[in-house]
Design an enzyme around this catalytic site. Structure first.
Site, PDB file in Angstrom:
ATOM      1  N   TYR A 151       0.662  -1.710   0.009  1.00 54.43           N
ATOM      2  CA  TYR A 151       0.047   0.202   0.017  1.00 54.43           C
ATOM      3  C   TYR A 151       1.138   0.648   0.150  1.00 54.43           C
ATOM      4  O   TYR A 151       0.264   2.546  -0.096  1.00 54.43           O
ATOM      5  CB  TYR A 151      -1.062  -0.130   1.473  1.00 54.43           C
ATOM      6  CG  TYR A 151      -2.394  -1.552   0.875  1.00 54.43           C
ATOM      7  CD1 TYR A 151      -2.882  -0.888  -0.187  1.00 54.43           C
ATOM      8  CD2 TYR A 151      -1.991  -2.087   1.553  1.00 54.43           C
ATOM      9  CE1 TYR A 151      -3.865  -2.030  -0.157  1.00 54.43           C
ATOM     10  CE2 TYR A 151      -2.848  -2.926   1.477  1.00 54.43           C
ATOM     11  CZ  TYR A 151      -3.789  -2.960   0.111  1.00 54.43           C
ATOM     12  OH  TYR A 151      -4.994  -3.975  -0.175  1.00 54.43           O
ATOM     13  N   PHE A 433      -9.372  -5.328  11.013  1.00 58.56           N
ATOM     14  CA  PHE A 433     -10.843  -4.528  10.303  1.00 58.56           C
ATOM     15  C   PHE A 433     -10.107  -4.936   8.489  1.00 58.56           C
ATOM     16  O   PHE A 433      -8.897  -5.411   7.783  1.00 58.56           O
ATOM     17  CB  PHE A 433     -10.893  -4.039  10.415  1.00 58.56           C
ATOM     18  CG  PHE A 433     -10.479  -2.503   9.629  1.00 58.56           C
ATOM     19  CD1 PHE A 433     -10.600  -1.399   9.239  1.00 58.56           C
ATOM     20  CD2 PHE A 433      -9.170  -1.811  11.352  1.00 58.56           C
ATOM     21  CE1 PHE A 433      -9.750  -1.016   7.909  1.00 58.56           C
ATOM     22  CE2 PHE A 433      -8.515  -0.598  10.544  1.00 58.56           C
ATOM     23  CZ  PHE A 433      -9.070  -0.072   8.997  1.00 58.56           C
TER      24      PHE A 433
END
Ligand SMILES: CC(C)(COP(=O)(O)OP(=O)(O)OC[C@H]1O[C@@H](n2cnc3c(N)ncnc32)[C@H](O)[C@@H]1OP(=O)(O)O)[C@@H](O)C(=O)NCCC(=O)NCCS
Length: 433
Positions: A151, A433
């Site tokens: 990322y 998450f």
């Protein structure tokens, strides 16, 4: 600000680029149960998980609630209804230094089918989500990651670290405060309401923490059952600590793993420990370290500034491994920097480079003695030059500007910026998450 992620359109540039390659980018309609199921099965496949039963998928959709499910479909595939790329998002409050809750675009479920990997599908999915979130007025995007190599190229950086601990309980004699209040062993159903209140209080007081949705709460307590495909949570145990008034102030979720050759060498695998007070923190740790038949406690996803080492006789009994946990991406520099507070005052001009063209520019950041920060676009000469990813790493106080300067990721004079962005506490997120 309240933004409905699911209602936002996909980014037109990504949609058109993918269409030029025969691929369709779209948001799954929430009323399309078959479409949601195919999307969820693709996510399971992407994360090397087993197929979900219809019941498990149904429960998943219900518990996740009103999330945005985006997919990429290849109409030429043998099973064209199953997406070859997936991404999920929703808006959740992120606590920033000073305690403000900032709505941020949470991202999860990023997968690309092995048959379609490395053709730029993830790049389009991320680009689409980030531009959509920025257009909707969000100042930050955030995720937790499977691999730390993916990322950075999209402007994310690790902004809250975490630690795994391994404690030799035979060496780590408790020297911390003598617990007051009362610690109870409880079943998850008894724990739930008190746990929710503790989680919420801790979240509001902890930069880097986010609102925990129902699915994550159940995963934390071990009550997700088949939705998570987890058959082992019946072994999980639950400790709750109440203060002298009987109010729950903390809890732990753990399981015991026996040693086949020596009953007195069992391991406590600590899944979660959440404490809203110092008293609850000490009481729960001392209970875990002093359990009979246990010689080791392993703990996953702990804060990097955990005080435990100061509460035992022999701090070498605790081995710590740190890792990146929460990754954030700044989508709007002024609102991201103005949302937090500052423990020093000063003024600095930042030249922020954003290769994706979403949030870069030159900005003056000025923090006053009250701790409030003001950010204005400027064309004054910059004191500090840095990438949008480096600014995300600094934003929650997880790393010092001097450290990033030493590592070559921040350039210029950081003598004002370094104390300005420093925080007393390390940011911390207590779940994946
Ligand atoms: C990670 C994943 C989504 C990447 O999808 P993809 O469509 O192959 O990625 P892209 O082709 O868009 O790659 C974009 C860039 O990221 C790089 N990249 C992609 N996956 C990478 C990885 N795992 N590690 C390092 N670099 C990676 C590509 O090389 C490419 O770099 P470039 O633009 O410099 O050439 C896919 O491999 C996957 O589904 N992995 C398993 C599930 C997973 O881990 N998801 C991430 C959850 S946080």
């Amino acid at each position: 600000m309240s933004v409905d992620a699911a209602a936002q359109p996909v980014d037109a540039a990504s949609r058109d680029d993918l269409a030029a390659n025969g691929l369709r980018l779209a948001v799954v309609d929430e009323s399309d149960r078959a479409g949601l199921d195919a999307w969820a099965q693709a996510v399971r496949r992407g994360f090397l998980d087993v197929r979900g039963s219809s019941d498990a998928l149904g429960a998943r959709h219900e518990l996740r609630g009103h999330h945005r499910h985006v997919g990429v479909w290849d109409e030429t595939a043998a099973e064209p209804a199953t997406p070859v790329g997936t991404i999920e998002s929703w808006v959740s409050d992120l606590t920033v230094p000073g305690g403000a809750a900032v709505p941020a675009w949470a991202i999860s479920g990023v997968t690309v089918a092995p048959t379609h990997r490395r053709r730029g599908i993830a790049r389009h999915l991320l680009g689409s989500e980030l531009r959509t979130a920025a257009a909707a007025g969000l100042s930050l995007a955030m995720l937790t990651v499977s691999e730390a190599t993916i990322y950075g190229r999209f402007g994310f950086a690790p902004s809250a670290m975490a630690a795994d601990l391994e404690v030799d309980t035979r060496r780590a004699r408790w020297t911390g405060p003598t617990p007051t209040g009362r610690t109870h062993l409880v079943e998850p159903a008894t724990l739930r309401a008190g746990a929710e209140r503790v989680i919420d209080r801790v979240r509001r007081a902890t930069p880097g923490n986010i609102v925990m949705g129902e699915v994550f709460l159940r995963r934390m307590l071990g009550t997700l059952g088949e939705v998570a495909g987890d058959k082992h949570t019946s072994a999980w145990r639950h400790l709750r600590h109440d203060d002298a008034d009987g109010t729950p102030q903390g809890f732990a979720v753990y399981r015991l793993v026996e040693d086949d050759t020596d009953m007195a060498r069992s391991t406590v695998v600590l899944h979660h420990l959440v404490a809203a007070t110092d008293e609850a923190y000490a009481a729960i740790w001392s209970a875990l370290l002093e359990m009979d038949l246990v010689s080791r406690v392993t703990a996953h996803l702990r804060p990097v500034d955990e005080p435990l080492g100061w509460m035992v006789d022999d701090r070498r009994a605790i081995r710590t491994t740190t890792f990146d946990h929460l990754w954030t991406r700044i989508l709007d520099v002024p609102s991201a920097l103005e949302a937090r507070t500052y423990e020093a005052s000063g003024r600095v001009v930042l030249e922020v480079d954003d290769p994706m063209g979403i949030a870069g520019g030159r900005f003056a950041l000025e923090a006053d003695a009250s701790g409030a920060g003001q950010v204005t676009a400027t064309d004054e000469p910059a004191d500090v030059r840095l990438g949008i990813d480096a600014l995300a790493a600094l934003h929650l106080g997880g790393v010092r500007a001097r450290m990033l300067q030493a590592s070559g990721r921040v350039d210029g004079d950081v003598s004002v910026l370094d104390p300005l962005l420093a925080t007393a506490r390390a940011p911390y997120l207590d779940h994946w998450f």
